[in-house]
Design a protein around this motif. Sequence first.
Motif, PDB file in Angstrom:
ATOM      1  N   MET A 237       8.460  -3.437  -6.338  1.00  0.00           N
ATOM      2  CA  MET A 237       7.118  -3.947  -6.064  1.00  0.00           C
ATOM      3  C   MET A 237       6.938  -5.416  -6.436  1.00  0.00           C
ATOM      4  N   LYS A 238       7.950  -6.016  -7.044  1.00  0.00           N
ATOM      5  CA  LYS A 238       7.789  -7.404  -7.490  1.00  0.00           C
ATOM      6  C   LYS A 238       7.472  -8.351  -6.342  1.00  0.00           C
ATOM      7  N   ASP A 239       7.945  -7.998  -5.157  1.00  0.00           N
ATOM      8  CA  ASP A 239       7.673  -8.839  -3.987  1.00  0.00           C
ATOM      9  C   ASP A 239       6.485  -8.324  -3.178  1.00  0.00           C
ATOM     10  N   SER A 240       5.716  -7.397  -3.776  1.00  0.00           N
ATOM     11  CA  SER A 240       4.649  -6.739  -3.013  1.00  0.00           C
ATOM     12  C   SER A 240       3.497  -7.669  -2.650  1.00  0.00           C
ATOM     13  N   GLU A 241       3.369  -8.801  -3.351  1.00  0.00           N
ATOM     14  CA  GLU A 241       2.315  -9.749  -2.987  1.00  0.00           C
ATOM     15  C   GLU A 241       2.543 -10.290  -1.580  1.00  0.00           C
ATOM     16  N   ARG A 242       3.813 -10.296  -1.162  1.00  0.00           N
ATOM     17  CA  ARG A 242       4.130 -10.830   0.158  1.00  0.00           C
ATOM     18  C   ARG A 242       4.058  -9.760   1.256  1.00  0.00           C
ATOM     19  N   VAL A 243       3.887  -8.494   0.842  1.00  0.00           N
ATOM     20  CA  VAL A 243       3.769  -7.406   1.820  1.00  0.00           C
ATOM     21  C   VAL A 243       2.308  -7.282   2.223  1.00  0.00           C
ATOM     22  N   ARG A 244       1.953  -7.794   3.369  1.00  0.00           N
ATOM     23  CA  ARG A 244       0.560  -7.814   3.798  1.00  0.00           C
ATOM     24  C   ARG A 244       0.211  -6.541   4.560  1.00  0.00           C
ATOM     25  N   ILE A 245      -1.036  -6.101   4.367  1.00  0.00           N
ATOM     26  CA  ILE A 245      -1.541  -4.917   5.067  1.00  0.00           C
ATOM     27  C   ILE A 245      -2.420  -5.401   6.220  1.00  0.00           C
ATOM     28  N   PRO A 246      -2.105  -5.023   7.441  1.00  0.00           N
ATOM     29  CA  PRO A 246      -2.898  -5.481   8.596  1.00  0.00           C
ATOM     30  C   PRO A 246      -4.379  -5.112   8.453  1.00  0.00           C
ATOM     31  N   LYS A 247      -5.248  -5.989   8.934  1.00  0.00           N
ATOM     32  CA  LYS A 247      -6.687  -5.747   8.833  1.00  0.00           C
ATOM     33  C   LYS A 247      -7.113  -4.474   9.565  1.00  0.00           C
ATOM     34  N   ASN A 248      -6.394  -4.129  10.610  1.00  0.00           N
ATOM     35  CA  ASN A 248      -6.755  -2.955  11.408  1.00  0.00           C
ATOM     36  C   ASN A 248      -5.951  -1.720  11.016  1.00  0.00           C
ATOM     37  N   PHE A 249      -5.328  -1.755   9.823  1.00  0.00           N
ATOM     38  CA  PHE A 249      -4.508  -0.625   9.399  1.00  0.00           C
ATOM     39  C   PHE A 249      -5.394   0.604   9.162  1.00  0.00           C
ATOM     40  N   ILE A 250      -4.960   1.747   9.679  1.00  0.00           N
ATOM     41  CA  ILE A 250      -5.740   2.988   9.569  1.00  0.00           C
ATOM     42  C   ILE A 250      -5.085   3.883   8.514  1.00  0.00           C
ATOM     43  N   TYR A 251      -5.811   4.110   7.416  1.00  0.00           N
ATOM     44  CA  TYR A 251      -5.281   4.933   6.327  1.00  0.00           C
ATOM     45  C   TYR A 251      -5.452   6.430   6.605  1.00  0.00           C
ATOM     46  N   ASP A 252      -6.509   6.773   7.329  1.00  0.00           N
ATOM     47  CA  ASP A 252      -6.770   8.181   7.611  1.00  0.00           C
ATOM     48  C   ASP A 252      -5.593   8.789   8.371  1.00  0.00           C
ATOM     49  N   GLY A 253      -5.149   9.931   7.897  1.00  0.00           N
ATOM     50  CA  GLY A 253      -4.079  10.635   8.595  1.00  0.00           C
ATOM     51  C   GLY A 253      -2.677  10.215   8.217  1.00  0.00           C
ATOM     52  N   VAL A 254      -2.546   9.259   7.278  1.00  0.00           N
ATOM     53  CA  VAL A 254      -1.204   8.869   6.831  1.00  0.00           C
ATOM     54  C   VAL A 254      -0.617  10.005   5.997  1.00  0.00           C
ATOM     55  N   PRO A 255       0.494  10.587   6.400  1.00  0.00           N
ATOM     56  CA  PRO A 255       1.080  11.717   5.667  1.00  0.00           C
ATOM     57  C   PRO A 255       1.423  11.342   4.229  1.00  0.00           C
ATOM     58  N   GLY A 256       0.989  12.179   3.275  1.00  0.00           N
ATOM     59  CA  GLY A 256       1.312  11.956   1.873  1.00  0.00           C
ATOM     60  C   GLY A 256       0.313  11.109   1.118  1.00  0.00           C
TER      61      GLY A 256
END
Length: 301
Positions: A237-256
């Motif tokens: 996770m040390k590089d997680s600041e550079r892992v961007r989450i898209p603005k239109n990312f849909i969390y509902d229904g993500v398995p787990g």
Amino acid sequence: AAGENWAQYYFIKYGLDIRSLRYPGVIGYQSMPGGGTTDYAVDIYHSAVKGESYCCFLNTETKLPMIFMEDAIRATIELMKAPTENIKTRTSYNSDAISSNPSDIFDEIKKLYPKFEIEYNPDFRQAIADKWPKSIDDSQAQEDWGWKPRFNIKSMTSLMLEKLEEKYNTIKYWVDKFKTERVQDNLTIADIIKRGQEINFFPKDFQILHQETKSEILYQIKYEGYLLRELRNIEKMKDSERVRIPKNFIYDGVPGLRNESVEKLNKIKPETLAQANRISGVNPSDISVLMVILSKCANKY
């Protein structure tokens, strides 16, 4: 506020002596930080004692009102003991002690831990902190019942680091002891804990420890394998600041992904994986799920 107004009402109408005290952010070594906006001022000390650098979720100059736990307890007792005729405020008194920013605390820690480092990556809590007052007016408490804090940032930092060093040394001592000392059937206490068996022969010196310290010792033993895996995940996770989450990312229904996490992620909408990781209630397994999903969807987004 409703409770404070009810206190004043019952005093005026029935003469009932109800007293109330408002606290700013409370800093203490007894409990672990829970991820709230002012909890950086607790978490930063834990990182220093553990020899870790600290990633602060507020910017360097964000000043917030704080109070050390010892002062908070003493203020409560002093208010309760104050003569009735001295109590002029029948809603609630304010208590204040230390108005500081992350840079102030870091500078004090640095004096005692010269190798300690900090970086600033403000997240959604910055917007919350920006709406809060930088200090609290407790002049009425000072005037009516002589309130005065005993701890400043220097004395608080010294005691916080001292007590946390003791705490982590105690945890290490008992974890090592339980993993090596054999008690029955050639098993160690750690072996028995990991099997989920009930133990009723803990040493007396262990039994008198603070409950949270005992819980942390047992937790580290019982979930040792899980914690080692999570430490490896932290490295990832040390590089997680550079892992961007898209603005239109849909969390509902993500398995787990747990329902509680979906609700919080949808509400806060973190911009990076690291911001998601700092949300209270979003646990490491949720972050692992997101990491896998985001890597698979990288080309799509």
